[in-house]
Motif scaffolding. Sequence first.
Motif, short mmCIF file in Angstrom:
data_model
loop_
_atom_site.label_atom_id
_atom_site.label_comp_id
_atom_site.label_asym_id
_atom_site.label_seq_id
_atom_site.Cartn_x
_atom_site.Cartn_y
_atom_site.Cartn_z
N LYS A 37 41.27 -8.79 81.68
CA LYS A 37 40.55 -7.59 81.48
C LYS A 37 42.05 -6.43 82.61
CE LYS A 37 35.60 -8.44 81.62
NZ LYS A 37 35.32 -7.48 80.13
N LEU A 38 41.75 -5.58 82.53
CA LEU A 38 41.88 -4.24 83.09
C LEU A 38 41.94 -3.29 83.41
CD1 LEU A 38 44.35 -2.64 80.10
CD2 LEU A 38 44.89 -4.94 81.31
N GLY A 39 42.37 -2.48 85.41
CA GLY A 39 41.82 -2.34 85.70
C GLY A 39 41.38 -3.10 86.94
N PRO A 40 40.57 -2.14 88.28
CA PRO A 40 40.35 -0.40 88.59
C PRO A 40 41.87 -0.40 88.28
CG PRO A 40 40.20 -1.36 90.45
CD PRO A 40 40.82 -2.59 89.03
N LEU A 41 41.89 1.13 88.17
CA LEU A 41 43.41 2.01 88.80
C LEU A 41 43.70 2.11 90.27
CD1 LEU A 41 45.20 4.26 87.59
CD2 LEU A 41 43.85 6.35 88.32
N VAL A 42 44.99 1.59 90.47
CA VAL A 42 45.65 1.62 91.85
C VAL A 42 47.12 2.49 92.50
CG1 VAL A 42 45.08 -1.22 91.78
CG2 VAL A 42 47.07 -0.82 91.14
N ALA A 43 47.18 3.25 91.48
CA ALA A 43 48.45 3.89 91.81
C ALA A 43 48.38 5.07 90.08
CB ALA A 43 49.28 3.24 91.86
N ASN A 44 49.16 6.12 90.32
CA ASN A 44 48.71 7.47 89.33
C ASN A 44 49.90 8.52 90.54
OD1 ASN A 44 48.25 8.09 86.32
ND2 ASN A 44 47.54 9.93 87.95
N ALA A 85 51.41 13.61 80.83
CA ALA A 85 52.67 13.16 81.20
C ALA A 85 52.58 12.50 82.46
CB ALA A 85 53.30 14.37 81.86
N ASN A 86 51.79 11.22 83.02
CA ASN A 86 51.33 10.49 83.66
C ASN A 86 51.78 9.17 83.87
OD1 ASN A 86 49.87 10.31 82.32
ND2 ASN A 86 47.74 9.32 84.09
N VAL A 87 52.01 7.83 84.91
CA VAL A 87 52.19 6.73 84.60
C VAL A 87 50.77 6.66 85.50
CG1 VAL A 87 53.04 4.75 85.56
CG2 VAL A 87 54.57 6.80 84.38
N ALA A 88 50.52 5.89 85.31
CA ALA A 88 48.67 4.70 85.34
C ALA A 88 49.06 3.47 85.88
CB ALA A 88 47.27 5.49 85.33
N ILE A 89 48.77 2.76 87.03
CA ILE A 89 48.89 1.43 87.56
C ILE A 89 47.63 0.93 87.67
CG2 ILE A 89 50.61 -0.45 88.72
CD1 ILE A 89 52.04 1.67 87.12
N VAL A 90 46.49 0.10 86.63
CA VAL A 90 46.36 -0.77 86.90
C VAL A 90 46.13 -2.17 87.48
CG1 VAL A 90 44.44 1.12 85.30
CG2 VAL A 90 45.51 -1.14 84.28
N LYS A 91 45.25 -2.64 88.02
CA LYS A 91 45.51 -3.96 88.07
C LYS A 91 44.75 -4.24 86.74
CE LYS A 91 44.65 -4.84 92.78
NZ LYS A 91 43.38 -5.62 93.85
N ARG A 92 45.38 -6.54 86.29
CA ARG A 92 45.08 -7.35 85.50
C ARG A 92 44.87 -8.06 85.58
NH1 ARG A 92 47.19 -10.88 82.36
NH2 ARG A 92 46.61 -10.87 79.87
N ASP A 93 43.48 -8.88 84.89
CA ASP A 93 43.53 -10.06 85.44
C ASP A 93 44.24 -11.08 84.56
OD1 ASP A 93 41.46 -12.72 86.00
OD2 ASP A 93 40.16 -11.53 87.14
#
Length: 393
Positions: free
Chosen positions: A363-370, A350-358
């Motif tokens: 590529k995905l990552g890293p985690l920037v907010a959750n 039950a979480n929303v994770a925001i990751v950077k995308r190039d």
Amino acid sequence: MVALFKTTALMGLCLLSQVLGAKLLVTHFSGPLYTLDFNPSTSSLKISSQTNGCGQIPTWLYLDKAARTVYCFDESWYGSGVLSQYALKSDSSLSLVASAPTPGNSVHGSLYGGADGKSFVVTSEYSPSTITTYKLPITAQSKPIQTLSFTMAAPGPRPDRQDKPHPHAAFTDPSGAYLVVPDLGADLTRIFKIDRSSGKLTACPAISSLPADGPRHGLFRKTASGALKYYSLNEISSSVGVYDVTYPSSSSGCLSLKLVQTLSNYGPGKTGLETEKSAEIRISGDYLYATNRNDQTFGKEQDSIAIFKIGSTDGKLTFQELTNAYGYYPRSFSINSAGTYAAIGGQTTANVAIVKRDAKTGKLGPLVANINIAPRGTYGGEDGLSSVIWDEC
């Protein structure tokens, strides 16, 4: 003229409100709908508003960006449910406009038909093995235009999942002339011709997938040469099927699909376990993404997302890598329009994770907010977080 001015004003307010950050819309199986504020500069993610009105088990959101309208679909399996229409305010909070009664167990929905492609809405009912259509706008008195029921002579190769037809989505092809319905239970992609004025659907020949694929969702995309491809996310086999798309030469014909490639979400020569199942498919730029639930590739309750490169000329896929979904059972996955961030909805955690995308490499990552949005789901249960989408004006 008044309507145009109102729409322009709302868009202006919406854009102004997002100057300092981004907005996301989230549903939780326990009932609430949330608006989240994401601030990239501070890596903060927080709830800014909460509302209800989408029945007992909200499962899917459809955003009409131009009209600033959101449709929410209720998966209630108690013999009845609702289809709810919301207005999006300038701060992306939701205001309930109306709810219509439905048979329940809707797992997906989208708009179709009419001159603008937004005159009707179709819902997919998983266990009743039906799709149902309604005329817009939604009111408390809305009644189905058409309900189409599906049957099969015997259970499929995975009888625990394929006991009967299970339509899991419904959406149009790029022309808006056909409706596509992936059927997880029957190993079919069902296709229907759309009467744009009445909203009525007429069945075309269905397209078989590989046995035990379990088609769940799908997307269309053109190659550099202009050829249209269809990508089917197969939940049971944890794979993506690539299909050539052919349009009929006359108005009496139907859209057809031809399978040209199937690639595992775990890479060539690899397969997922029976306890693992794919959930969402997205395309951004030259890359395709598929979420994998219950593989825990990156540790306890840390599932994965498969990344594929799309061939520019043939549209076929090349597996790139698995990346961390930063949650358990990533049911929902959404990429912002700039292609710079991805939002991952962990169903069980039950979480929303925001990751950077190039945007260049995909590529995905890293985690920037959750953010965790209680209550947490249970293992294998239809609870926890159900969907997340970006609200971009």
